[in-house]
Design a protein around this motif. Structure first.
Motif, PDB file in Angstrom:
ATOM      1  N   PRO A 118      15.700  39.400  36.452  1.00  0.00           N
ATOM      2  CA  PRO A 118      16.613  38.842  35.438  1.00  0.00           C
ATOM      3  C   PRO A 118      17.468  39.916  34.761  1.00  0.00           C
ATOM      4  O   PRO A 118      17.023  41.050  34.564  1.00  0.00           O
ATOM      5  N   GLU A 163      18.738  41.167  31.488  1.00  0.00           N
ATOM      6  CA  GLU A 163      18.304  41.012  30.104  1.00  0.00           C
ATOM      7  C   GLU A 163      19.222  41.787  29.163  1.00  0.00           C
ATOM      8  O   GLU A 163      20.006  42.637  29.596  1.00  0.00           O
ATOM      9  N   PRO A 204      14.712  32.576  19.968  1.00  0.00           N
ATOM     10  CA  PRO A 204      15.360  32.941  21.230  1.00  0.00           C
ATOM     11  C   PRO A 204      16.867  33.137  21.047  1.00  0.00           C
ATOM     12  O   PRO A 204      17.485  32.496  20.203  1.00  0.00           O
ATOM     13  N   THR A 232      20.921  33.238  21.828  1.00  0.00           N
ATOM     14  CA  THR A 232      21.979  32.460  22.474  1.00  0.00           C
ATOM     15  C   THR A 232      23.109  33.425  22.828  1.00  0.00           C
ATOM     16  O   THR A 232      23.230  34.515  22.248  1.00  0.00           O
ATOM     17  N   PRO A 269      14.783  39.020  26.682  1.00  0.00           N
ATOM     18  CA  PRO A 269      15.179  37.976  27.628  1.00  0.00           C
ATOM     19  C   PRO A 269      16.243  37.061  27.025  1.00  0.00           C
ATOM     20  O   PRO A 269      16.202  36.745  25.836  1.00  0.00           O
ATOM     21  N   VAL A 270      17.202  36.682  27.846  1.00  0.00           N
ATOM     22  CA  VAL A 270      18.256  35.758  27.410  1.00  0.00           C
ATOM     23  C   VAL A 270      18.113  34.479  28.238  1.00  0.00           C
ATOM     24  O   VAL A 270      18.308  34.511  29.450  1.00  0.00           O
ATOM     25  N   PRO A 271      17.739  33.378  27.610  1.00  0.00           N
ATOM     26  CA  PRO A 271      17.446  32.148  28.359  1.00  0.00           C
ATOM     27  C   PRO A 271      18.694  31.443  28.870  1.00  0.00           C
ATOM     28  O   PRO A 271      19.064  30.360  28.398  1.00  0.00           O
ATOM     29  N   HIS A 272      19.346  32.070  29.834  1.00  0.00           N
ATOM     30  CA  HIS A 272      20.493  31.440  30.494  1.00  0.00           C
ATOM     31  C   HIS A 272      20.231  31.483  31.995  1.00  0.00           C
ATOM     32  O   HIS A 272      19.879  32.538  32.526  1.00  0.00           O
ATOM     33  N   PRO A 273      20.390  30.363  32.710  1.00  0.00           N
ATOM     34  CA  PRO A 273      20.002  30.325  34.140  1.00  0.00           C
ATOM     35  C   PRO A 273      20.717  31.342  35.010  1.00  0.00           C
ATOM     36  O   PRO A 273      20.140  31.831  35.984  1.00  0.00           O
ATOM     37  N   THR A 277      18.718  34.649  34.140  1.00  0.00           N
ATOM     38  CA  THR A 277      17.300  34.635  34.522  1.00  0.00           C
ATOM     39  C   THR A 277      17.115  34.493  36.028  1.00  0.00           C
ATOM     40  O   THR A 277      16.080  34.865  36.567  1.00  0.00           O
TER      41      THR A 277
END
Length: 301
Positions: free
Chosen positions: A167, A169, A183, A185, A261-265, A268
């Motif tokens: 991922p 990051e 988390p 954005t 971590p950056v929760p973007h598909p 990741t």
């Protein structure tokens, strides 16, 4: 039945690469007239046009492109046959050329490459640092055997021997304000000083895709083509950037950098690859190096 002149095919292949007879002549240290004569004889033998000359340079016809593909396949098969002979000599000799993204260099040099060269001292390794676009181009032009790349675009001409998810990051100085806003954005990140790498790199292309999908435009304080510059931007406390965790593993272990971590598909789902030109036979030396990097590099282990 045609018997194609190998020299003419070599010249044609170089014309495909350089787009100019004069540039090919300078590269090969031959006369332009010799190249032109060989191509003319080839066209006469085939009764077909293989190149089109214009004020912009020289381009290949579809027939010319087919001949170049044939020539490169023949050269790859020849190298593979010689490689099998090397195998009979227990990999005592050989050559492998490798294009590598800058972010992989520390991982590659730290132990895996040294261990490979110690085990196979007769194999000569050449390493060329290149962004993902340049690295994949070198592979497709058969100018290098392999490439270690991050987040390459799908390409039917490439074959991925090894793929691991890595991922992308956010990396930040310790105690950065973003560490207290989890988390994260994408829009939160855009509010802080940011450095970005150029789009010739997989990391840059991923960030650009995120911007497009999220209808946002980052305005980085710093844009660079150097992973080292990105690291130092963060280490100095100037701001944040995007990188795979393993690129800054040493700094993370020393407590100098943190990864968020950056929760973007798009981010990741990023991955690291070892690729070669699809359909080209690899030498035994190249296959041995792939296996060694698979086992020895943190990115693929």
């Amino acid at each position: 039945m045609w018997k194609l002149n190998p020299r003419a095919l070599k010249y044609l292949s170089e014309v495909s690469r350089f787009g100019s007879l004069r540039k090919v002549a300078a590269h090969l240290n031959v006369d332009v007239s010799a190249i032109s004569r060989q191509l003319a004889q080839l066209e006469e033998e085939l009764a077909a046009t293989v190149v089109i000359r214009s004020g912009q340079g020289v381009v290949l016809t579809q027939i010319g492109e087919e001949l170049v593909a044939l020539y490169r396949q023949q050269k790859a098969s020849e190298a593979a046959a010689l490689s099998r002979i090397e195998a009979l000599q227990s990999l005592k000799t050989g050559r492998v050329s490798l294009a590598v993204g800058e972010g992989f260099i520390a991982d590659l040099i730290s132990a895996p490459l040294q261990a490979f060269m110690t085990r196979y001292p007769g194999i000569q390794i050449s390493v060329e640092m290149a962004g993902v676009n340049e690295a994949t181009r070198l592979v497709k032009e058969d100018r290098v055997d392999l490439a270690v790349v991050y987040a390459p675009s799908p390409d039917a001409e490439l074959y991925s021997h090894v793929i691991t998810r890595q991922p992308l990051e956010l990396i930040a100085p310790p105690q950065h304000a973003l560490t207290r806003q989890l988390p994260l954005t994408i829009r939160q990140i855009s509010e802080y000083p940011l450095a970005l790498i150029d789009q010739q790199f997989g990391m840059g292309q991923l960030v650009s895709l995120v911007e497009e999908l999220e209808h946002i435009r980052f305005e980085p304080q710093l844009r660079t083509n150097s992973v080292a510059v990105l690291k130092n931007f963060v280490l100095s406390g100037m701001g944040v950037t995007f990188m795979p965790r393993l690129t800054v593993q040493s700094e993370v272990e020393q407590g100098k950098i943190i990864c968020i971590p950056v929760p973007h598909p798009v981010l990741t789902g990023a991955s690291a690859h070892i690729v070669s030109h699809k359909g080209r036979e690899l030498t035994v030396s190249s296959e041995a190096l792939i296996a060694h990097l698979h086992d020895g590099m943190l990115f693929f282990n």
